[in-house]
Enzyme design. Structure first.
Site, PDB file in Angstrom:
ATOM      1  N   ASP A 178     -55.375   8.477   3.579  1.00  0.00           N
ATOM      2  CA  ASP A 178     -56.155   7.621   2.942  1.00  0.00           C
ATOM      3  C   ASP A 178     -55.612   6.728   1.650  1.00  0.00           C
ATOM      4  OD1 ASP A 178     -58.325   6.108   1.481  1.00  0.00           O
ATOM      5  OD2 ASP A 178     -59.635   7.597   1.336  1.00  0.00           O
TER       6      ASP A 178
ATOM      7  N   GLU B 204     -51.323   4.402   6.494  1.00  0.00           N
ATOM      8  CA  GLU B 204     -52.271   4.022   7.575  1.00  0.00           C
ATOM      9  C   GLU B 204     -52.697   5.559   8.148  1.00  0.00           C
ATOM     10  OE1 GLU B 204     -54.298   3.173  10.026  1.00  0.00           O
ATOM     11  OE2 GLU B 204     -53.282   1.053   9.516  1.00  0.00           O
TER      12      GLU B 204
ATOM     13  N   ASP C  54     -60.451  -3.445   7.316  1.00  0.00           N
ATOM     14  CA  ASP C  54     -61.669  -3.463   8.113  1.00  0.00           C
ATOM     15  C   ASP C  54     -62.637  -4.181   7.431  1.00  0.00           C
ATOM     16  OD1 ASP C  54     -60.804  -1.670  10.488  1.00  0.00           O
ATOM     17  OD2 ASP C  54     -60.388  -0.391   8.598  1.00  0.00           O
TER      18      ASP C  54
ATOM     19  N   GLU D  82     -47.884  -1.596   1.815  1.00  0.00           N
ATOM     20  CA  GLU D  82     -48.999  -2.155   2.806  1.00  0.00           C
ATOM     21  C   GLU D  82     -49.977  -1.079   3.250  1.00  0.00           C
ATOM     22  OE1 GLU D  82     -47.943  -4.179   6.397  1.00  0.00           O
ATOM     23  OE2 GLU D  82     -50.023  -4.858   6.849  1.00  0.00           O
TER      24      GLU D  82
ATOM     25  N   LYS E 223     -71.741  -5.221   9.017  1.00  0.00           N
ATOM     26  CA  LYS E 223     -73.048  -4.955   8.683  1.00  0.00           C
ATOM     27  C   LYS E 223     -73.321  -4.540   7.207  1.00  0.00           C
ATOM     28  CE  LYS E 223     -74.046  -2.834  13.112  1.00  0.00           C
ATOM     29  NZ  LYS E 223     -74.045  -1.700  14.029  1.00  0.00           N
TER      30      LYS E 223
HETATM   31  C1  LIG Z   1     -58.557  -3.966  11.048  1.00  0.00           C
HETATM   32  S1  LIG Z   1     -57.238  -3.168  10.911  1.00  0.00           S
HETATM   33  C2  LIG Z   1     -55.640  -4.420  10.358  1.00  0.00           C
HETATM   34  C3  LIG Z   1     -54.511  -3.809  10.898  1.00  0.00           C
HETATM   35  C4  LIG Z   1     -53.172  -4.598  10.459  1.00  0.00           C
HETATM   36  N1  LIG Z   1     -53.104  -4.737   8.833  1.00  0.00           N
HETATM   37  C5  LIG Z   1     -53.206  -5.688  11.278  1.00  0.00           C
HETATM   38  O1  LIG Z   1     -53.738  -6.838  10.564  1.00  0.00           O
HETATM   39  O2  LIG Z   1     -52.949  -5.870  12.343  1.00  0.00           O
HETATM   40  C6  LIG Z   1     -57.348  -2.193   9.503  1.00  0.00           C
HETATM   41  C7  LIG Z   1     -56.456  -0.946   9.281  1.00  0.00           C
HETATM   42  O3  LIG Z   1     -56.539  -0.286   8.190  1.00  0.00           O
HETATM   43  C8  LIG Z   1     -56.730   0.903   8.147  1.00  0.00           C
HETATM   44  N2  LIG Z   1     -57.239   1.677   7.012  1.00  0.00           N
HETATM   45  C9  LIG Z   1     -58.587   1.585   6.635  1.00  0.00           C
HETATM   46  N3  LIG Z   1     -58.565   1.895   5.469  1.00  0.00           N
HETATM   47  C10 LIG Z   1     -57.605   2.471   5.052  1.00  0.00           C
HETATM   48  C11 LIG Z   1     -57.163   3.667   3.838  1.00  0.00           C
HETATM   49  N4  LIG Z   1     -58.225   3.731   3.016  1.00  0.00           N
HETATM   50  N5  LIG Z   1     -55.893   4.135   4.060  1.00  0.00           N
HETATM   51  C12 LIG Z   1     -55.231   3.939   5.041  1.00  0.00           C
HETATM   52  N6  LIG Z   1     -55.519   2.975   5.960  1.00  0.00           N
HETATM   53  C13 LIG Z   1     -56.755   2.593   6.134  1.00  0.00           C
HETATM   54  C14 LIG Z   1     -57.308   1.289   9.571  1.00  0.00           C
HETATM   55  O4  LIG Z   1     -57.009   2.562  10.179  1.00  0.00           O
HETATM   56  C15 LIG Z   1     -56.836   0.315  10.578  1.00  0.00           C
HETATM   57  O5  LIG Z   1     -55.870   0.498  11.175  1.00  0.00           O
END
Ligand SMILES: C[S@@+](CC[C@H](N)C(=O)[O-])C[C@H]1O[C@@H](n2cnc3c(N)ncnc32)[C@H](O)[C@@H]1O
Length: 229
Positions: free
Chosen positions: A114, A87, A137, A62, A141
């Site tokens: 990452d 994460e 995310d 995940e 924009k």
């Molecule tokens: C909008 S949140 C959604 C979290 C969770 N999946 C939920 O639905 O509650 C997106 C998450 O992805 C993580 N994230 C974004 N890009 C990432 C990356 N390249 N590697 C690891 N984590 C990432 C962010 O830190 C954030 O916690």
């Protein structure tokens, strides 16, 4: 001092910004006491999955598990599978660590880095059975659309890491991002399990925290399920 264009163009466009979230006491304690047991420190080299998990099993990865509640729920419900959560948000890592220990779960490991680099360097081709990208995310924009993780090169990276018949499950609560995902994935070498151009209307997965937030704001939910043939 301003950066030269040459310097700035070398910096990769990331799909996240590290948020300055404060750790709760229980998150801090879980990180201090259990990091070494369940977090795999990132190194740009292939992971030996047989050394990472106590038992062999099909691998679910995940990306961006947030606070980790839904990942924990899936891992508890499927003890014969292994779960690797990726994460960058430390409070989420602390929360999941706390949940792993409180529920005596042995089939979850975490990498705090990452995900694009983790997939590129740490996970072998054809090593993943299921890859989950739940509510990435959305980068609303237009000037930020390049930060969206779902791009052709990322999809090709995912495809290469999936086993044959392995699946890529995505969800979002932002319709323009759902449309963007659908467009990119339909153009890829993965197959839409629901039929060309269709969303997955009855997805099998727990609700996530971000999904509940979207629902409170009146957003819809779009799931997509693709397979490597
Ligand atoms: C909008 S949140 C959604 C979290 C969770 N999946 C939920 O639905 O509650 C997106 C998450 O992805 C993580 N994230 C974004 N890009 C990432 C990356 N390249 N590697 C690891 N984590 C990432 C962010 O830190 C954030 O916690």
């Amino acid at each position: 001092m301003s950066e030269s264009p040459e310097t700035s163009s070398r910096r990769p466009v990331r799909s996240f910004v590290i948020r300055a979230g404060r750790l709760t006491d229980s998150q801090r304690k879980a990180i201090e006491q259990h990091w070494q047991d369940f977090v795999v420190d990132y190194q740009p080299q292939l992971l030996d999955l047989s050394a990472v998990f106590p038992k062999p099993g099909p691998l679910t990865v995940e990306i961006g598990f947030g606070m980790g509640d839904s990942l924990l729920e899936m891992a508890i419900a499927n003890p014969d599978r292994n779960y690797l959560g990726i994460e960058v948000h430390k409070p989420g890592v602390g929360k999941l660590l706390h949940g792993i220990v409180a529920n005596d779960v042995s089939n979850v490991r975490i990498i705090c880095h990452d995900a694009v680099e983790v997939l590129t360097h740490c996970l072998a081709t054809e090593s993943i059975d299921r890859l989950l990208l739940l509510f990435p995310d959305p980068w609303h924009k237009k000037k930020h659309h390049k930060r969206r993780i779902v791009q052709p090169a990322f999809i090709e990276l995912v495809r290469s890491r999936l086993q044959t018949k392995g699946t890529f499950h995505l969800a979002t609560d932002w319709q323009p991002y759902a449309e963007h995902m659908l467009e990119m994935l339909e153009d890829s070498a993965l197959t839409n399990t629901q039929g060309k151009g269709s969303y997955w209307l009855e997805p099998e997965r727990p609700e996530t925290k971000f999904q509940r937030r979207g629902q409170r704001l009146g957003h819809g939910v779009w799931d997509l399920l693709y397979q490597k043939s």
